[in-house]
Scaffold this motif. Structure first.
Motif, PDB file in Angstrom:
ATOM      1  N   UNK A 152       1.074  -1.036   0.067  1.00 56.20           N
ATOM      2  CA  UNK A 152      -0.375  -0.241   0.102  1.00 56.20           C
ATOM      3  C   UNK A 152       1.004   1.257  -0.166  1.00 56.20           C
ATOM      4  N   UNK A 153       1.927   1.394   0.836  1.00 51.02           N
ATOM      5  CA  UNK A 153       3.320   2.703   1.054  1.00 51.02           C
ATOM      6  C   UNK A 153       3.548   2.536  -0.579  1.00 51.02           C
ATOM      7  N   UNK A 154       4.294   1.617  -0.844  1.00 48.93           N
ATOM      8  CA  UNK A 154       4.799   0.948  -2.034  1.00 48.93           C
ATOM      9  C   UNK A 154       4.310   1.851  -3.654  1.00 48.93           C
ATOM     10  N   UNK A 155       3.240   1.709  -3.018  1.00 49.98           N
ATOM     11  CA  UNK A 155       2.080   2.203  -4.203  1.00 49.98           C
ATOM     12  C   UNK A 155       1.980   3.777  -4.361  1.00 49.98           C
ATOM     13  N   UNK A 156       1.315   4.201  -3.189  1.00 50.96           N
ATOM     14  CA  UNK A 156       1.583   5.275  -3.180  1.00 50.96           C
ATOM     15  C   UNK A 156       3.372   6.456  -3.518  1.00 50.96           C
ATOM     16  N   UNK A 157       3.879   5.899  -3.076  1.00 55.61           N
ATOM     17  CA  UNK A 157       5.643   6.510  -3.140  1.00 55.61           C
ATOM     18  C   UNK A 157       5.458   6.426  -4.694  1.00 55.61           C
ATOM     19  N   UNK A 158       5.601   5.077  -4.996  1.00 59.15           N
ATOM     20  CA  UNK A 158       5.200   5.690  -6.756  1.00 59.15           C
ATOM     21  C   UNK A 158       5.092   5.936  -7.417  1.00 59.15           C
ATOM     22  N   UNK A 159       3.230   6.163  -7.338  1.00 59.45           N
ATOM     23  CA  UNK A 159       2.167   7.349  -7.954  1.00 59.45           C
ATOM     24  C   UNK A 159       2.835   8.659  -7.464  1.00 59.45           C
ATOM     25  N   UNK A 160       3.378   8.746  -6.788  1.00 60.89           N
ATOM     26  CA  UNK A 160       3.838  10.693  -6.778  1.00 60.89           C
ATOM     27  C   UNK A 160       5.576  10.673  -7.128  1.00 60.89           C
ATOM     28  N   UNK A 161       5.406   9.734  -7.489  1.00 61.32           N
ATOM     29  CA  UNK A 161       6.930  10.011  -8.539  1.00 61.32           C
ATOM     30  C   UNK A 161       8.082  10.193  -7.693  1.00 61.32           C
ATOM     31  N   UNK A 162       7.916  10.016  -6.442  1.00 62.38           N
ATOM     32  CA  UNK A 162       9.135  10.236  -4.635  1.00 62.38           C
ATOM     33  C   UNK A 162      10.509   8.935  -5.043  1.00 62.38           C
ATOM     34  N   UNK A 163      11.634   9.214  -5.197  1.00 64.64           N
ATOM     35  CA  UNK A 163      13.048   8.786  -4.996  1.00 64.64           C
ATOM     36  C   UNK A 163      13.413   8.294  -3.569  1.00 64.64           C
TER      37      UNK A 163
END
Length: 370
Positions: A152-163
């Protein structure tokens, strides 16, 4: 800098010592274990603004805080969720979010935190960092199978384009990456160092450079500061005599209310300058010795380097790696004991000498008060 300190107050002196050597502009701390009843003066660092978000109640757990150089202009953003702290670097228009996600979080709390991160990071330049306690994510790969919470958190980080910039374990005891640093820009991080844990901590401290286009604004000249006077050492009888000898009718004649107040303030300021001494400049360091012997520090650093080398070659579960970590933990504990015992001995000496030298005792108490 970020670190999970597992109790700020008892390790405050060690944090100050480390800061004195590395001079960070911003220090983000998780698991502060501070309560609202604990005064900020106990953990204050001169020259820094302290932002806190403590846990509610009477149990010392969780909590986050930040130390920010006074020369940096910030806007504190109050957050409704616990264990979150955010602010905006005004001149750079960059938002910083500090997160501590306890492993005991309920599914509902995790969902609210995830939604908050999604909302907070959208459309901004952000630095998101903290202890997320998401061991199931393989960060160098960021794909493959992981538990539903981590997904759940990984999908959020990836969707925001965070590095995400951390690629080696920050929790040596288990070999997991629990402390994370995200940025919305891919070219901002300069150097990054996974440091040895502070004595008494299980998490590594993370030191990194964040590079701005507008970097000259970070190096601006500090503003003028008002001198601090030692009011408890004032010569008040002399001040009373000086004020009594002033002809106030003559001084304030033909002046309106604003001019009269300004003239009164000028006279009073002159009297204070004459009768109230200035405080000596504070170095921000405790009056007792907090630095362990150099030989012990070198042994501790060498033990940490040997452990990292063996862990890289043989894996963290090998007998050699566990033995190396035990050696490092023993030296780490000695460093912690040195600082704590030095403070305890200093305070015991103050108490034993309080009858002969009460001013020294009361001066120390005053520094612990707001």
């Amino acid at each position: 800098m970020h670190t999970n300190i597992n109790g700020l107050a008892p390790k405050f002196n060690m944090l100050v010592d480390l800061h004195a050597k590395l001079k960070w502009d911003i220090m983000c701390i998780t698991e502060t274990h501070l309560l609202p009843s604990i005064s900020s003066s106990i953990v204050d660092i001169p020259g820094y603004t302290l932002l806190r978000h403590d846990v509610c109640g009477h149990v010392q757990k969780h909590g986050v805080c930040c130390y920010i150089q006074n020369r940096l202009s910030i806007d504190h953003i109050i957050q409704p969720l616990p264990n979150l702290l955010s602010f905006r670097l005004s001149s750079l228009n960059t938002f910083v979010l500090v997160v501590y996600r306890p492993p005991s979080n309920s599914p509902d709390s995790n969902d609210r935190l995830n939604q908050f991160i999604l909302h907070f990071c959208c459309g901004k330049e952000v630095i998101v960092l903290g202890d997320f306690n998401l061991p199931g994510i393989d960060w160098p790969i960021q794909v493959s199978h992981c538990p539903p919470l981590e997904r759940m958190f990984l999908d959020t980080f990836l969707s925001l384009g965070l590095h995400q910039w951390i690629s080696e374990p920050t929790y040596p005891r288990s070999g997991n990456i629990l402390d994370l640093i995200f940025t919305s820009e891919a070219d901002r991080i300069g150097s990054l160092d996974i440091m040895a844990p502070l004595p008494g901590c299980d998490h590594c401290a993370i030191s990194f450079d964040y590079i701005f286009d507008a970097s000259p604004s970070l190096n601006s000249v500090p503003g003028h500061t008002i001198p601090q006077r030692a009011w408890h050492r004032g010569k008040y009888q002399a001040a009373n005599r000086m004020l009594s000898n002033i002809d106030w009718d003559l001084e304030l004649a033909f002046l309106d209310s604003d001019q009269s107040f300004k003239r009164f303030a000028e006279i009073l300021n002159d009297v204070c300058t004459e009768c109230i001494p200035l405080k000596p400049p504070s170095e921000g360091r405790p009056p007792w010795s907090t630095n362990p012997p150099t030989s012990l520090i070198k042994r501790r650093h060498a033990a940490w380097s040997r452990y990292k080398s063996v862990r890289h070659q043989l894996g963290r579960h090998s007998g050699e790696a566990r033995s190396m970590y035990a050696s490092f933990a023993s030296l780490n504990q000695q460093c912690r004991k040195f600082a704590v015992q030095a403070q305890a001995k200093y305070e015991e000496d103050l108490i034993s000498k309080s009858k002969e030298n009460p001013k020294l005792f009361h001066s120390y108490i005053r520094k612990k008060k707001t």
